[in-house]
Scaffold this active site. Structure first.
Site, PDB file in Angstrom:
ATOM      1  N   GLU A   1      -5.414  -4.367  10.680  1.00 54.30           N
ATOM      2  CA  GLU A   1      -4.347  -3.390  10.844  1.00 54.30           C
ATOM      3  C   GLU A   1      -4.622  -2.577  12.110  1.00 54.30           C
ATOM      4  O   GLU A   1      -5.389  -1.595  12.071  1.00 54.30           O
ATOM      5  CB  GLU A   1      -4.296  -2.431   9.650  1.00 54.30           C
ATOM      6  CG  GLU A   1      -4.011  -3.105   8.336  1.00 54.30           C
ATOM      7  CD  GLU A   1      -3.416  -2.113   7.321  1.00 54.30           C
ATOM      8  OE1 GLU A   1      -2.282  -2.324   6.917  1.00 54.30           O
ATOM      9  OE2 GLU A   1      -4.087  -1.133   6.984  1.00 54.30           O
TER      10      GLU A   1
ATOM     11  N   ASN B   1       0.879  -1.168   0.000  1.00 58.79           N
ATOM     12  CA  ASN B   1       0.000   0.000   0.000  1.00 58.79           C
ATOM     13  C   ASN B   1       0.918   1.220   0.000  1.00 58.79           C
ATOM     14  O   ASN B   1       1.503   1.550   1.026  1.00 58.79           O
ATOM     15  CB  ASN B   1      -0.909  -0.010   1.234  1.00 58.79           C
ATOM     16  CG  ASN B   1      -1.754   1.252   1.324  1.00 58.79           C
ATOM     17  OD1 ASN B   1      -1.809   2.034   0.377  1.00 58.79           O
ATOM     18  ND2 ASN B   1      -2.409   1.455   2.454  1.00 58.79           N
ATOM     19  N   TRP B   2       1.040   1.813  -1.155  1.00 55.70           N
ATOM     20  CA  TRP B   2       1.971   2.949  -1.275  1.00 55.70           C
ATOM     21  C   TRP B   2       1.438   4.232  -0.649  1.00 55.70           C
ATOM     22  O   TRP B   2       2.157   5.223  -0.557  1.00 55.70           O
ATOM     23  CB  TRP B   2       2.289   3.201  -2.762  1.00 55.70           C
ATOM     24  CG  TRP B   2       3.229   2.207  -3.351  1.00 55.70           C
ATOM     25  CD1 TRP B   2       3.940   1.241  -2.689  1.00 55.70           C
ATOM     26  CD2 TRP B   2       3.589   2.085  -4.746  1.00 55.70           C
ATOM     27  NE1 TRP B   2       4.721   0.532  -3.572  1.00 55.70           N
ATOM     28  CE2 TRP B   2       4.527   1.029  -4.835  1.00 55.70           C
ATOM     29  CE3 TRP B   2       3.218   2.763  -5.903  1.00 55.70           C
ATOM     30  CZ2 TRP B   2       5.088   0.647  -6.065  1.00 55.70           C
ATOM     31  CZ3 TRP B   2       3.773   2.381  -7.109  1.00 55.70           C
ATOM     32  CH2 TRP B   2       4.698   1.328  -7.189  1.00 55.70           C
ATOM     33  N   LYS B   3       0.161   4.252  -0.304  1.00 53.92           N
ATOM     34  CA  LYS B   3      -0.456   5.464   0.262  1.00 53.92           C
ATOM     35  C   LYS B   3      -0.197   6.647  -0.683  1.00 53.92           C
ATOM     36  O   LYS B   3      -0.166   6.448  -1.892  1.00 53.92           O
ATOM     37  CB  LYS B   3       0.055   5.697   1.691  1.00 53.92           C
ATOM     38  CG  LYS B   3      -0.105   4.428   2.547  1.00 53.92           C
ATOM     39  CD  LYS B   3       0.133   4.620   3.997  1.00 53.92           C
ATOM     40  CE  LYS B   3      -0.095   3.300   4.726  1.00 53.92           C
ATOM     41  NZ  LYS B   3       0.027   3.419   6.164  1.00 53.92           N
TER      42      LYS B   3
ATOM     43  N   GLY C   1       2.683   2.570  10.783  1.00 57.84           N
ATOM     44  CA  GLY C   1       3.668   3.647  10.615  1.00 57.84           C
ATOM     45  C   GLY C   1       4.398   4.027  11.884  1.00 57.84           C
ATOM     46  O   GLY C   1       5.055   5.060  11.942  1.00 57.84           O
TER      47      GLY C   1
ATOM     48  N   GLU D   1      -6.579   4.949   7.656  1.00 59.94           N
ATOM     49  CA  GLU D   1      -6.401   6.387   7.365  1.00 59.94           C
ATOM     50  C   GLU D   1      -7.659   6.969   6.725  1.00 59.94           C
ATOM     51  O   GLU D   1      -7.981   8.144   6.929  1.00 59.94           O
ATOM     52  CB  GLU D   1      -5.161   6.576   6.475  1.00 59.94           C
ATOM     53  CG  GLU D   1      -3.882   6.383   7.299  1.00 59.94           C
ATOM     54  CD  GLU D   1      -2.728   5.735   6.571  1.00 59.94           C
ATOM     55  OE1 GLU D   1      -2.704   5.754   5.331  1.00 59.94           O
ATOM     56  OE2 GLU D   1      -1.836   5.190   7.257  1.00 59.94           O
TER      57      GLU D   1
ATOM     58  N   SER E   1       3.609  -1.818  10.437  1.00 55.48           N
ATOM     59  CA  SER E   1       5.058  -1.913  10.683  1.00 55.48           C
ATOM     60  C   SER E   1       5.657  -3.271  10.314  1.00 55.48           C
ATOM     61  O   SER E   1       6.553  -3.766  10.998  1.00 55.48           O
ATOM     62  CB  SER E   1       5.370  -1.539  12.137  1.00 55.48           C
ATOM     63  OG  SER E   1       4.977  -0.199  12.383  1.00 55.48           O
TER      64      SER E   1
ATOM     65  N   GLY F   1       2.918  -0.927   4.291  1.00 58.60           N
ATOM     66  CA  GLY F   1       3.043   0.484   3.929  1.00 58.60           C
ATOM     67  C   GLY F   1       4.490   0.841   3.652  1.00 58.60           C
ATOM     68  O   GLY F   1       5.031   0.556   2.583  1.00 58.60           O
ATOM     69  N   GLY F   2       5.159   1.436   4.648  1.00 56.08           N
ATOM     70  CA  GLY F   2       6.512   1.977   4.493  1.00 56.08           C
ATOM     71  C   GLY F   2       7.497   1.038   3.803  1.00 56.08           C
ATOM     72  O   GLY F   2       8.215   1.446   2.882  1.00 56.08           O
TER      73      GLY F   2
ATOM     74  N   HIS G   1      -9.433   1.518   4.743  1.00 51.86           N
ATOM     75  CA  HIS G   1      -8.131   1.643   5.409  1.00 51.86           C
ATOM     76  C   HIS G   1      -8.274   2.579   6.608  1.00 51.86           C
ATOM     77  O   HIS G   1      -9.060   3.530   6.573  1.00 51.86           O
ATOM     78  CB  HIS G   1      -7.085   2.192   4.426  1.00 51.86           C
ATOM     79  CG  HIS G   1      -5.712   2.133   5.008  1.00 51.86           C
ATOM     80  ND1 HIS G   1      -5.232   3.126   5.833  1.00 51.86           N
ATOM     81  CD2 HIS G   1      -4.751   1.177   4.936  1.00 51.86           C
ATOM     82  CE1 HIS G   1      -4.009   2.773   6.237  1.00 51.86           C
ATOM     83  NE2 HIS G   1      -3.694   1.606   5.711  1.00 51.86           N
TER      84      HIS G   1
HETATM   85  P1  13P Z   1       3.146   0.600   7.665  1.00 48.02           P
HETATM   86  O1  13P Z   1       3.634  -0.706   7.084  1.00 48.02           O
HETATM   87  O2  13P Z   1       3.912   1.784   7.147  1.00 48.02           O
HETATM   88  O3  13P Z   1       3.068   0.540   9.157  1.00 48.02           O
HETATM   89  O4  13P Z   1       1.648   0.812   7.130  1.00 48.02           O
HETATM   90  C1  13P Z   1       0.749  -0.212   7.268  1.00 48.02           C
HETATM   91  C2  13P Z   1      -0.458   0.108   6.463  1.00 48.02           C
HETATM   92  O5  13P Z   1      -1.211   1.006   6.808  1.00 48.02           O
HETATM   93  C3  13P Z   1      -0.691  -0.639   5.231  1.00 48.02           C
HETATM   94  O6  13P Z   1      -1.962  -0.413   4.729  1.00 48.02           O
END
Ligand code: 13P
Length: 248
Positions: free
Chosen positions: A166, A10-12, A172, A96, A212, A233-234, A94
């Protein structure tokens, strides 16, 4: 029950179209033969990514879609628009989207209903905040999030769903859930699904963990019996680190 392992990036809100293509050029050759990977990219990179020439099985998805089919909804993107690009899956709910942009259980039910009607594969995200976990409400929150969107649907309706647990406090922050915590939460999700859909469905659904995830903690997490893959994510932004995660 053996379930397929699914690893999703998930590149956000990261990467321009050019950066997305550079990622693909480096990532695709690193992917093990026969290995699949999923990338949820920003809307602006989707056309370039879906037409990227790669022999590897890389599925491209969107990070959100409107609950409406079309109409006066400024700034929104419809399922038909995504479909016409060749987008293969979509992330819904998600954390966010829920916490920063105020998506409610009602809106997410409408999005899930639409994804089911339109027969598009989707990843439905759930998870509790730190406050909810610390005040003993985790199970109640997961039950509400799952039931509000999925109650009344059959296993056949939900054949294209993937669930992603999640925990908001792990996203994050560098503080992943322990393998045991994640496994317990996933097991609880299966209990809820067994009650509201069916036992068979609860055992066969793919449940991803997100929060994470990195190459260093991924093996132990994936070793748990109820964890079927990751939403990353990251650590998905770098081709080398995402390749380490997909090639586990
Ligand atoms: P991180 O891997 O950066 O913690 O993000 C997780 C996430 O929200 C994936 O959708």
């Amino acid at each position: 029950m053996t379930r397929k392992t699914v690893i999703v990036a998930n590149w956000k809100m990261n990467k321009t179209e050019k950066e997305a293509l550079l990622f693909m050029d480096e990532f695709a050759p690193l992917l093990k033969k026969g290995q699949e990977a999923y990338i949820a990219a920003p809307f602006t990179s989707l056309p370039a990514l879906v037409s990227h020439e790669t022999s590897a099985s890389i599925f491209i998805g969107a990070q959100n879609m409107s609950q409406h089919k079309n109409g006066a909804f400024t700034g929104e993107v419809s399922i038909k628009m995504l479909r016409s690009l060749g987008v293969q899956f979509v992330i819904l709910g998600h954390s966010e989207r829920r916490h920063i942009f105020g998506e409610t259980d009602e809106m997410l039910k409408a999005k899930v209903d639409l994804a089911v009607d339109e027969d598009i594969p989707f990843i439905f995200c759930i998870g509790e905040t730190l406050e909810q976990r610390e005040s003993g409400q985790m199970e109640q929150v997961l039950r509400r999030q799952i039931s509000s969107a999925l109650k009344g649907k059959s296993g056949a309706d939900l054949k294209k769903i993937i669930l992603a647990y999640e925990p908001v406090w792990a996203i994050g922050t560098g503080k992943a859930a322990t393998p045991q915590m994640a496994d317990e939460a996933h097991n609880y999700c299966r209990t809820i699904l067994s009650e509201i859909v069916s036992k068979n469905f609860a055992e066969s659904i793919t449940i991803l963990y997100g929060g994470s995830v990195k190459p260093e903690n991924s093996k132990e997490l994936l070793g748990q019996s109820h964890i079927d893959g990751f939403l990353v994510g990251g650590a998905s932004l770098d081709p080398q680190s995402f390749a380490k995660l997909t090639n586990l």
